[in-house]
Write a protein that holds these residues in place. Sequence first.
Motif, PDB file in Angstrom:
ATOM      1  N   ALA A  79       0.781  -0.901  -0.199  1.00 63.09           N
ATOM      2  CA  ALA A  79      -0.037   0.158   0.111  1.00 63.09           C
ATOM      3  C   ALA A  79       0.972   1.848   0.170  1.00 63.09           C
ATOM      4  CB  ALA A  79      -0.896  -0.347   0.940  1.00 63.09           C
ATOM      5  N   HIS A  80       2.395   1.261   0.499  1.00 60.00           N
ATOM      6  CA  HIS A  80       3.202   2.184   0.154  1.00 60.00           C
ATOM      7  C   HIS A  80       3.159   2.875   1.442  1.00 60.00           C
ATOM      8  CE1 HIS A  80       4.909   1.316  -3.353  1.00 60.00           C
ATOM      9  NE2 HIS A  80       3.602   1.129  -4.257  1.00 60.00           N
ATOM     10  N   THR A  81       2.729   2.891   2.190  1.00 60.31           N
ATOM     11  CA  THR A  81       2.243   3.236   3.991  1.00 60.31           C
ATOM     12  C   THR A  81       3.581   3.569   3.886  1.00 60.31           C
ATOM     13  OG1 THR A  81       1.124   1.634   4.988  1.00 60.31           O
ATOM     14  CG2 THR A  81       0.342   3.751   3.526  1.00 60.31           C
ATOM     15  N   LEU A  82       4.251   2.468   4.094  1.00 58.02           N
ATOM     16  CA  LEU A  82       5.855   1.947   4.655  1.00 58.02           C
ATOM     17  C   LEU A  82       6.363   3.281   4.554  1.00 58.02           C
ATOM     18  CD1 LEU A  82       6.616  -0.144   6.936  1.00 58.02           C
ATOM     19  CD2 LEU A  82       8.090  -1.169   4.548  1.00 58.02           C
ATOM     20  N   GLU A  83       7.095   3.464   3.044  1.00 57.34           N
ATOM     21  CA  GLU A  83       7.996   4.515   3.198  1.00 57.34           C
ATOM     22  C   GLU A  83       6.854   5.810   4.252  1.00 57.34           C
ATOM     23  OE1 GLU A  83       8.809   5.404  -1.110  1.00 57.34           O
ATOM     24  OE2 GLU A  83       9.410   7.239  -0.560  1.00 57.34           O
ATOM     25  N   ARG A  84       6.329   5.592   4.107  1.00 61.14           N
ATOM     26  CA  ARG A  84       5.319   7.325   4.639  1.00 61.14           C
ATOM     27  C   ARG A  84       5.902   7.017   6.111  1.00 61.14           C
ATOM     28  NH1 ARG A  84       1.173  10.647   2.539  1.00 61.14           N
ATOM     29  NH2 ARG A  84       2.454  12.431   3.250  1.00 61.14           N
ATOM     30  N   SER A  87       9.859   7.764   6.311  1.00 65.60           N
ATOM     31  CA  SER A  87      10.135   9.276   6.032  1.00 65.60           C
ATOM     32  C   SER A  87       9.668  10.189   7.555  1.00 65.60           C
ATOM     33  CB  SER A  87       9.609   9.686   5.437  1.00 65.60           C
ATOM     34  OG  SER A  87       8.076   9.824   5.324  1.00 65.60           O
ATOM     35  N   MET A  88       9.165   9.527   8.634  1.00 63.75           N
ATOM     36  CA  MET A  88       8.533  10.051   9.588  1.00 63.75           C
ATOM     37  C   MET A  88       9.927  10.403  11.267  1.00 63.75           C
ATOM     38  SD  MET A  88       5.819  10.995   9.646  1.00 63.75           S
ATOM     39  CE  MET A  88       5.195  11.809   8.067  1.00 63.75           C
TER      40      MET A  88
ATOM     41  N   THR B  45      13.174  10.325  -7.403  1.00 65.09           N
ATOM     42  CA  THR B  45      13.148   9.427  -6.422  1.00 65.09           C
ATOM     43  C   THR B  45      13.794   9.451  -5.375  1.00 65.09           C
ATOM     44  OG1 THR B  45      10.551   9.206  -7.260  1.00 65.09           O
ATOM     45  CG2 THR B  45      10.681   8.058  -5.449  1.00 65.09           C
ATOM     46  N   ARG B  49      14.512   9.965  -1.838  1.00 60.81           N
ATOM     47  CA  ARG B  49      14.598   9.356  -0.738  1.00 60.81           C
ATOM     48  C   ARG B  49      15.741   9.408   0.273  1.00 60.81           C
ATOM     49  NH1 ARG B  49      12.510   3.498  -3.762  1.00 60.81           N
ATOM     50  NH2 ARG B  49       9.927   4.425  -3.021  1.00 60.81           N
ATOM     51  N   VAL B  82       7.583  15.095   4.308  1.00 56.70           N
ATOM     52  CA  VAL B  82       8.270  14.773   3.202  1.00 56.70           C
ATOM     53  C   VAL B  82       6.790  14.259   2.500  1.00 56.70           C
ATOM     54  CG1 VAL B  82       9.293  12.643   2.118  1.00 56.70           C
ATOM     55  CG2 VAL B  82       9.756  13.920   3.986  1.00 56.70           C
ATOM     56  N   LEU B  83       6.402  14.748   1.057  1.00 56.53           N
ATOM     57  CA  LEU B  83       5.355  14.495   0.899  1.00 56.53           C
ATOM     58  C   LEU B  83       6.035  13.000  -0.541  1.00 56.53           C
ATOM     59  CD1 LEU B  83       2.474  13.823  -0.104  1.00 56.53           C
ATOM     60  CD2 LEU B  83       2.638  15.806  -1.650  1.00 56.53           C
ATOM     61  N   PRO B  84       6.062  11.749  -0.058  1.00 52.69           N
ATOM     62  CA  PRO B  84       6.727  10.355  -1.116  1.00 52.69           C
ATOM     63  C   PRO B  84       6.194  10.503  -2.233  1.00 52.69           C
ATOM     64  CG  PRO B  84       6.847   9.855   1.386  1.00 52.69           C
ATOM     65  CD  PRO B  84       5.850  10.653   1.251  1.00 52.69           C
ATOM     66  N   THR B  86       5.204   7.557  -4.204  1.00 54.19           N
ATOM     67  CA  THR B  86       3.890   6.421  -4.424  1.00 54.19           C
ATOM     68  C   THR B  86       3.663   6.504  -2.848  1.00 54.19           C
ATOM     69  OG1 THR B  86       6.141   5.338  -3.777  1.00 54.19           O
ATOM     70  CG2 THR B  86       5.516   5.677  -5.988  1.00 54.19           C
ATOM     71  N   ALA B  87       4.195   7.351  -2.171  1.00 50.65           N
ATOM     72  CA  ALA B  87       2.949   6.693  -0.650  1.00 50.65           C
ATOM     73  C   ALA B  87       2.255   7.415  -1.017  1.00 50.65           C
ATOM     74  CB  ALA B  87       4.388   7.558   0.986  1.00 50.65           C
ATOM     75  N   ASN B  88       0.949   6.307  -0.147  1.00 48.18           N
ATOM     76  CA  ASN B  88       0.168   6.719   0.211  1.00 48.18           C
ATOM     77  C   ASN B  88      -0.141   7.231   1.865  1.00 48.18           C
ATOM     78  OD1 ASN B  88      -2.585   7.025  -0.907  1.00 48.18           O
ATOM     79  ND2 ASN B  88      -2.802   5.404  -1.413  1.00 48.18           N
ATOM     80  N   VAL B  89      -1.651   7.374   1.559  1.00 50.63           N
ATOM     81  CA  VAL B  89      -2.040   7.591   3.379  1.00 50.63           C
ATOM     82  C   VAL B  89      -3.150   6.083   3.733  1.00 50.63           C
ATOM     83  CG1 VAL B  89      -3.038   9.852   2.978  1.00 50.63           C
ATOM     84  CG2 VAL B  89      -4.577   8.543   1.804  1.00 50.63           C
ATOM     85  N   SER B 146      -2.768  13.611   1.511  1.00 50.89           N
ATOM     86  CA  SER B 146      -1.406  13.015   1.580  1.00 50.89           C
ATOM     87  C   SER B 146      -0.874  14.256   1.725  1.00 50.89           C
ATOM     88  CB  SER B 146      -0.927  12.004   0.055  1.00 50.89           C
ATOM     89  OG  SER B 146       0.143  12.014   0.430  1.00 50.89           O
ATOM     90  N   LEU B 147      -1.349  15.018   1.268  1.00 49.61           N
ATOM     91  CA  LEU B 147      -0.404  16.533   1.352  1.00 49.61           C
ATOM     92  C   LEU B 147      -0.541  17.447   2.249  1.00 49.61           C
ATOM     93  CD1 LEU B 147       1.153  18.680  -0.188  1.00 49.61           C
ATOM     94  CD2 LEU B 147      -0.609  19.741  -1.236  1.00 49.61           C
TER      95      LEU B 147
END
Lengths: 247, 310
Positions: A79-84, A87-88, B45, B49, B82-84, B86-89, B146-147
């Motif tokens: 789900a690409h939530t891990l990268e988020r 980054s925290m 990206t 990163r 950071v707003l990655p 591909t990263a999602n909520v 996300s933003l």
Amino acid sequence: MEIKSLQKVIAIAIKDMRVYYLKGPTIIFGLLFPFFFFLSFIIGREMSPTVLLPGLTAMVVFFSATAIGPVIFPTETRAHTLERLVSMPIPLWAILLGDVLASTVFALISSIIPIILALLFIPVTSSGLILTFIGVLIGSICFSYMGQLMSSPPVDQTSTIMMISTLIKFPLVFISGIFVVITAMPEAVRFIALLSPLTYLADLFHASFGGVSLFDPVLDILALSIWTVGFVTLSLLAHRRTIERRL
Amino acid sequence: MNKDVIVVENLTKHYGSLKAVDGISFKVKAGEIFGILGPNGAGKTTTVRMMTGVISPTSGSVTILGKDIREHALKIKEQISVLPETANVYVDLTGQQNMDLFGKLYGLNNDEITCRSRELLKELDLYEHRHRKARFYSKGMKQRLSLCVALIPDAKVLFLDEPNSGLDAESSKQIKNVISQLASEGRTILLTTHNMIDAQELCTKVAVVNQGRIAAIDSPINLRRTFQERQYVIVEFSESVSVEQIMTLPDVNEVRNLGTRLQCFTSQPGKVLMGLVEIAKEQDIQLVSANTESATLEDVFLRLVNSKHN
């Protein structure tokens, strides 16, 4: 641990509870599986609650504590939530601890049913009850980290991790005194059983529910503590090694 | 004089034999919107990163607000947003629950989270939807959420990786407005994009990245000036004129046929325009329309990327 770090760990745990407690694999492997597994074993056999309930309790703790860990990392990778999360401003160990906290609470809640059954069918002493609570707590933490360790391969499919975890979990159930008391096992199997952390949890419950145990409860708790430290260390090292490959 | 907020020196990332990022260096001053522009797979990206401490560089250094990212990753992460890409909520959480989670992870208290959430969700038209699970949001709404999540700590340095990728015009415009507003409030923004128009409209400086290297770095207007020969005249005659005939004019570098119109690339658009008028007179035909244009950032970008490929 600083208060801010603790708040972050709790925030991760609350997120996991909201997101993962009702996921299919969690319910199936954490709740339904141990119930039906146990049912299939006891139907048609005449066994006393003193023999049955320690095994049931240990199995519920084991399966429920190892149910969420394998779900979180592959799902968050996909789900690409891990990268988020990465980054925290939160260290990896705190993310892992938050996940383990959610997993531990899930195991504690799940173990309420076998404990109530034990209280109904076995005259558990107050010291036995304290030992049970200690066992449930330490077992939940230990196996939560074990489940998390099993999810360290950097894949994004829950089924892959579930396959790995099933391969490890199934043999452990059969050699750890869940269905057959360790004292009744052949000598060679008994030796292998000593290598399983689940053995010590089942043995602790046998002692606390007034049954026949192999070791002193203090020794069981010590062995579980050592396994827990081992899983914590291995989980952190393994996830630190693979996390970049998940992104 | 503005000080350097971000300093990147010889940043490199290898994946086995693949050089994803190959010795990138640049500086971003306080208050700048610095764009990293490049095609997919250029290394944008990966660069972000490494700059935000998500992955470790193979070599090189990143200093943000005077601190090295390798040594002070957590301290720096507390001071940046950071707003990655591909990263999602979390789609199983509501908009508000996402804000609460990330607010807590940034170390904000409940009052700060409530206040910032309300402000941001209202600004990006999500306040009415804050109690709905993000699963039921449209793609544009998810990206706006996300933003919001990225902006909750009110940081002075922002890393926005493809913030407009794949969005509808309305959501894209909203996000661009927010970025412009953040810049006007004095924030330093590093923005990656493959969209030339976004880079041209938003950035004060642009690094064009291709195959892991910086091909050019300057302000969008200077980059365009560097490519004077990519100015062009678009002309339409009442009857057809051949490309060969236009090429006989001095100072015409290249001619492209655009259906009924011809695009004549030149460093001297005025002279070429006069030559085109002469052709029309000689052939006794009408010059229906003629427009001169300077090179767009897209022309510059394509030129740079193609020259690197060749």
